[in-house]
Scaffold this active site. Structure first.
Site, short mmCIF file in Angstrom:
data_model
loop_
_atom_site.label_atom_id
_atom_site.label_comp_id
_atom_site.label_asym_id
_atom_site.label_seq_id
_atom_site.Cartn_x
_atom_site.Cartn_y
_atom_site.Cartn_z
N GLU A 1 -16.65 -49.44 47.69
CA GLU A 1 -17.40 -50.31 48.62
C GLU A 1 -17.39 -51.76 48.12
O GLU A 1 -18.35 -52.51 48.27
CB GLU A 1 -18.83 -49.78 48.78
CG GLU A 1 -19.57 -50.25 50.01
CD GLU A 1 -18.76 -50.17 51.29
OE1 GLU A 1 -18.20 -49.08 51.57
OE2 GLU A 1 -18.66 -51.18 52.00
C1 LIG Z 1 -14.00 -41.95 44.27
C2 LIG Z 1 -13.56 -42.99 45.26
C3 LIG Z 1 -13.98 -42.91 46.57
C4 LIG Z 1 -13.55 -43.84 47.51
N1 LIG Z 1 -13.88 -43.69 48.83
C5 LIG Z 1 -13.26 -44.46 49.76
C6 LIG Z 1 -13.41 -44.19 51.16
O1 LIG Z 1 -14.14 -43.30 51.57
N2 LIG Z 1 -12.70 -44.95 52.04
C7 LIG Z 1 -11.87 -45.95 51.62
O2 LIG Z 1 -11.25 -46.58 52.45
N3 LIG Z 1 -11.72 -46.24 50.30
C8 LIG Z 1 -12.39 -45.51 49.37
N4 LIG Z 1 -12.23 -45.79 48.03
C9 LIG Z 1 -11.41 -46.93 47.64
C10 LIG Z 1 -12.23 -48.05 47.01
O3 LIG Z 1 -13.02 -48.67 47.97
C11 LIG Z 1 -11.23 -48.98 46.32
O4 LIG Z 1 -10.78 -48.30 45.15
C12 LIG Z 1 -11.84 -50.32 45.97
O5 LIG Z 1 -12.09 -51.03 47.15
C13 LIG Z 1 -10.93 -51.16 45.08
O6 LIG Z 1 -9.59 -51.14 45.50
P1 LIG Z 1 -8.44 -50.78 44.47
O7 LIG Z 1 -8.86 -49.54 43.76
O8 LIG Z 1 -7.15 -50.74 45.17
O9 LIG Z 1 -8.46 -51.95 43.42
P2 LIG Z 1 -7.71 -53.36 43.57
O10 LIG Z 1 -7.98 -53.95 44.89
O11 LIG Z 1 -6.29 -53.17 43.18
O12 LIG Z 1 -8.46 -54.21 42.46
C14 LIG Z 1 -8.17 -54.09 41.05
C15 LIG Z 1 -9.01 -55.13 40.31
O13 LIG Z 1 -8.66 -56.44 40.77
C16 LIG Z 1 -9.81 -57.12 41.21
N5 LIG Z 1 -9.46 -57.97 42.35
C17 LIG Z 1 -8.74 -57.66 43.43
N6 LIG Z 1 -8.66 -58.70 44.26
C18 LIG Z 1 -9.37 -59.69 43.71
C19 LIG Z 1 -9.69 -61.03 44.07
N7 LIG Z 1 -9.27 -61.55 45.23
N8 LIG Z 1 -10.45 -61.77 43.25
C20 LIG Z 1 -10.92 -61.25 42.09
N9 LIG Z 1 -10.64 -60.01 41.69
C21 LIG Z 1 -9.89 -59.23 42.48
C22 LIG Z 1 -10.82 -56.06 41.58
O14 LIG Z 1 -12.16 -56.53 41.50
C23 LIG Z 1 -10.51 -54.99 40.53
O15 LIG Z 1 -11.22 -55.27 39.36
C24 LIG Z 1 -12.70 -44.89 47.09
C25 LIG Z 1 -12.30 -44.98 45.75
C26 LIG Z 1 -12.70 -44.04 44.85
C27 LIG Z 1 -12.20 -44.14 43.43
#
Ligand SMILES: Cc1cc2nc3c(=O)[nH]c(=O)nc-3n(C[C@H](O)[C@H](O)[C@H](O)COP(=O)(O)OP(=O)(O)OC[C@H]3O[C@@H](n4cnc5c(N)ncnc54)[C@H](O)[C@@H]3O)c2cc1C
Length: 596
Positions: free
Chosen positions: A442
Site C-alpha cells: 500500500e
Molecule cells: C505480501 C504482499 C501483498 C501485496 N498485496 C498486493 C495487492 O493486493 N495488490 C497489489 O496490487 N499489490 C500488492 N502488493 C504489492 C505492493 O504494493 C508492492 O510490493 C509495493 O507497492 C512496492 O512495489 P515493489 O515491490 O515493486 O517495489 P519497487 O516499486 O520496485 O520499489 C523498491 C524500492 O524503491 C523505492 N522507490 C521506488 N520508486 C521510488 C521513488 N519514485 N522515489 C523514492 N523511492 C522509490 C521504494 O520505496 C522501495 O524502497 C503486495 C506485496 C506484498 C509483498
C-alpha cells in the site's frame, strides 16, 4: 503463543474522553450510533477477535495457504474459513458500508477500532475482508448502477470478496508501467489479459465468488499513468442482472512464499482474456484507485498499530514475570530469587517506547477515522474542507509512521523477551515477521514520505499542516492555565513553530533543486509523526485529567507523556539535522562508485 485481549479501556478513552465521539456523532446527525451501540460493537468485536481470530494466528503462520496446481484452487489454513463464516453471520462484513447495499452504515470511528482489533488478533486473516472494502469503495464511487447492484450487495454482505490487482512483475510503485491489456468485446465487456503479482486474497476457499479490481490499458491508451483504466473482473462471470455464470478466464498460477503473514494468500493471478467491466471512465483508473487510497492507507497503518499493541501486551506481561538480576538500587523483591526484569531501566525504556507509540498512535489513527466521518457528514462546508485537508496530510503520516513504529515495537517486544522472543514458542517473532510487510505494501514508507512532502506540503501548499498548526495553537491557548499539562505546553508550542519553519525551509530548497524534496521526505515524515504524537500525548493528559478515570489511569497517561517528551520527541532533532543537511550528502556519490 502471544495472547491478545482488545485494549477496550484505552480504546474507550480515545473514542469518548479524548475525541468526544458521542457529541461529534450526534452533531454529524449519526444518531443511530449511540454510546450503547458503540459499546456493544466494541464488546462484541473484542470477543470475536479475542476468542475466534487470535487463536488462529499461529495456525495460519504454521500452515500457510496451499495451492492445487492443477485447478488453481487455494486452501486457507484450518479454521480460517469457519472464522470468516462467523464474521459474515455476525454482520461484521458491512460495518461501515451503506445500508442501501446491505451494510450497517456505522461511523468510521467504530470501524477503525474494530480493524485494529482484527489486525492485532490475526493480521493474515484480516487481509481477506480488508481488500473487499477497497473494492466496495471503488464500485460505490465509480461503478455504474448495474455494477453496484450486481457486485456491491454480495461484497458488502461478505458472500463475495474483492481484490486490488495493480502490481505486475515490472511495475510496483510506478503504475505507469502497467502492461495488462483490455480489449473491448461485443456487449460492452472487455477481455483482460496479463499477469498480476502479489495479489492479496487473489484466490481462496471462503466465498463462492471473488471480484478482482484490475488496472489495465485500453487499445491506444496514452503511455504512462494517464492511460490506465479500472475493470471489475469476477472469478465467476456476472451478467448485468447480477446472475453468476460460468468460470471466468482468471486463475491463480502460484502462491508467494513470504517472511510473514503466511495465512494470507499472496497470489500470482493470470488473466487470459477474462471478461471484465470498465469501472469509471476510460484512462481514469488511477484517479479511481486514489479515491480509496485514504481508507486503504489508514487500514494498513492500523495493522502496524494492532501488531505493536499485541506485542506490547505480551512484553509487559513477560517483563513482570521474568526474574533476572537485581535492581540497580537494591532488591525490589527480596523474597524472590531475582527481581522481575521490569525493574531495569533499559527494559522500561523498551516497554515505555511501545506504550507511548501504541497509545499515542491510537489517538492519531482514530482521529483520522473521525476526520473521515466529518468529511462525509459535516453540514458546514468550511469544516468539511478543513477536515479533508487535514486528513490528506495525516494519512501518509498514519500509514508511514504507524507501520514503522509497528516494526520498532515488535522488535522492542522481542528484545524484552530476550532469546525467548526469538524462538517461536511465545509467538513474538511471528508478530515481528508479520509487521514487516506493513511498511512495504500500500505504498512503501518512502512513497508515503514523498506523498507528504511532495504533494501535501508543496503541491497543496501545506493546507493540512496549517489546519493542524491551528489545532495545536488552539490547544495550547486553551490550556495556558491548566496545571495538569503546563509542562508540555511550552515544548509543544516550540516544536510546532519549528515544524512550520522546517516545512518552509524544505519548500524553499525544493524550488531551487527538486532532489531536495526526495532527500528530505523520509525524515520529514518521521519528524511530522513525532510532533503529531506530542500533540496527542499532551491532549491525552488533559483529557485524562478531565475524565472520571481513576488516579492510576491519570498518572499512567502523565508519566507516559513525560517519557514521550523526554525520550522520543528528541528524535525530531536528528530528523531535522538530516533534513537541513539537504540533498548533497545523498547525491554526491555516483551510482557506479557505491562499490560491489
Ligand atoms: C505480501 C504482499 C501483498 C501485496 N498485496 C498486493 C495487492 O493486493 N495488490 C497489489 O496490487 N499489490 C500488492 N502488493 C504489492 C505492493 O504494493 C508492492 O510490493 C509495493 O507497492 C512496492 O512495489 P515493489 O515491490 O515493486 O517495489 P519497487 O516499486 O520496485 O520499489 C523498491 C524500492 O524503491 C523505492 N522507490 C521506488 N520508486 C521510488 C521513488 N519514485 N522515489 C523514492 N523511492 C522509490 C521504494 O520505496 C522501495 O524502497 C503486495 C506485496 C506484498 C509483498
Amino acid at each position: 503463543m502471544a495472547a491478545y485481549q482488545a485494549p477496550l479501556d484505552d480504546i474507550r478513552f480515545v473514542l469518548f474522553d479524548l475525541l468526544g465521539s458521542e457529541a461529534l456523532l450526534q452533531r454529524l446527525g449519526r444518531d443511530g450510533a449511540s454510546r450503547e451501540i458503540l459499546d456493544a460493537v466494541l464488546e462484541e468485536g473484542a470477543r470475536f477477535t479475542g476468542n475466534v481470530l487470535a487463536p488462529l494466528n499461529r495456525v495460519g503462520d504454521q500452515h500457510g495457504c496451499t495451492l492445487d496446481p492443477d485447478t488453481g484452487a487455494v486452501t486457507t489454513p484450518p479454521g480460517f474459513r469457519d472464522a470468516y463464516m462467523q464474521f459474515v453471520e455476525g454482520g461484521w462484513s458491512g460495518l461501515a458500508s451503506p445500508a442501501k447495499y446491505g451494510g450497517q452504515e456505522l461511523p468510521h470511528l467504530v470501524d477503525v477500532p474494530f480493524k485494529e482489533m482484527i489486525d492485532a488478533a490475526n493480521l493474515a486473516w484480516g487481509n481477506f475482508p480488508l481488500l473487499s472494502h477497497g473494492a466496495v469503495s471503488a464500485l460505490l464511487k465509480h461503478g455504474e448502477e448495474w455494477q453496484r447492484q450486481a457486485f456491491l450487495v454480495p461484497l458488502v454482505e461478505g458472500r463475495w470478496t474483492g481484490t486490488m490487482c495493480l502490481t505486475e512483475p515490472q511495475c510496483g510503485t510506478d503504475l505507469g508501467l502497467i502492461r495488462t491489456r483490455a480489449e473491448p468485446q461485443a456487449g460492452g465487456s472487455h477481455a483482460i489479459t496479463g499477469t498480476k503479482i502479489f495479489i492479496t486474497a487473489g484466490e481462496h476457499d471462503f466465498t463462492e465468488n471473488i471480484v478482482h479490481l484490475v488496472l489495465a490499458r485500453l487499445p491506444g491508451a496514452p503511455a504512462g499513468s494517464k492511460g490506465i483504466s479500472l475493470f471489475a473482473v469476477p472469478k465467476f462471470r456476472v451478467d448485468r442482472a447480477g446472475n453468476m455464470g460460468e468460470r471466468n478466464q482468471v486463475r491463480c498460477g502460484a502462491l508467494e512464499h513470504k517472511m510473514g503473514i503466511h495465512g494470507s494468500a499472496t497470489c500470482v493471478m493470470n488473466f487470459d482474456g477474462a471478461e471484465g467491466w470498465l469501472v469509471g471512465e476510460p484512462d481514469k483508473g488511477l484517479a479511481a484507485m486514489f479515491t480509496m487510497m485514504n481508507s486503504a492507507r489508514l487500514a494498513v497503518g492500523l495493522q502496524g498499530l494492532g501488531l505493536a499493541d499485541r506485542a506490547y501486551q505480551n512484553a509487559l506481561r513477560y517483563s513482570r514475570e521474568r526474574l533476572q538480576s537485581r535492581s540497580l538500587s537494591g532488591a525490589q523483591f527480596p523474597d524472590k530469587p531475582a527481581d522481575p526484569i521490569i525493574v531495569h531501566p533499559d527494559v522500561r525504556r523498551m516497554l515505555l517506547t511501545q506504550k507511548a507509540l501504541v497509545e499515542g498512535g491510537r489517538a492519531l489513527a482514530y482521529h483520522a477515522g473521525m476526520l473521515t466521518d466529518i468529511v462525509e457528514h459535516a453540514g458546514d462546508a468550511a469544516e468539511r474542507a478543513d477536515a479533508e485537508a487535514l486528513l490528506g496530510f495525516m494519512i501518509p503520516i498514519a500509514k508511514g509512521c504507524l507501520t514503522e513504529w509497528g516494526v520498532e515495537c515488535t522488535y522492542d517486544a522481542m528484545q524484552c523477551f530476550g532469546g525467548h522472543g526469538y524462538i517461536a514458542e511465545h509467538g513474538i517473532e511471528q508478530l515481528a515477521r508479520d509487521a514487516r510487510i506493513t511498511t512495504l505494501y500500500e505504498g512503501t514508507t518512502g512513497i508515503q514520505a514523498l506523498d507528504l512532502a511532495g504533494r501535501k506540503l508543496l503541491q497543496l501548499r501545506g493546507e493540512g499542516l496549517r489546519v493542524f498548526g491551528r489545532m495545536i495553537a488552539g490547544f495550547c491557548a486553551a490550556n495556558a492555565d491548566n496545571e495538569a499539562v503546563a509542562e508540555f505546553i511550552g515544548p509543544l508550542r516550540d516544536q510546532a513553530a519549528e515544524w512550520q519553519a522546517l516545512s518552509e525551509g524544505i519548500a524553499k530548497r525544493a524550488a531551487a533543486n527538486p532532489e531536495e524534496i526526495g532527500a528530505a521526505s523520509y525524515d520529514y515524515l518521521m519528524y511530522s509523526g513525532y510532533v503529531a504524537l506530542a500533540y496527542w500525548w499532551a491532549r491525552s493528559v488533559a483529557a485524562a485529567e478531565d475524565s472520571v478515570r481513576d488516579a492510576g489511569f491519570k498518572a499512567a497517561k502523565r508519566e507516559t507523556a513525560r517519557f514521550y517528551f523526554a525520550r522520543l520527541l528528541p528524535r525530531t532533532q536528528a530528523h531535522r539535522a538530516a533534513i537541513e543537511s539537504g540533498a548533497a550528502p545523498l547525491m554526491g556519490l555516483p551510482a557506479e562508485a557505491f562499490g560491489n
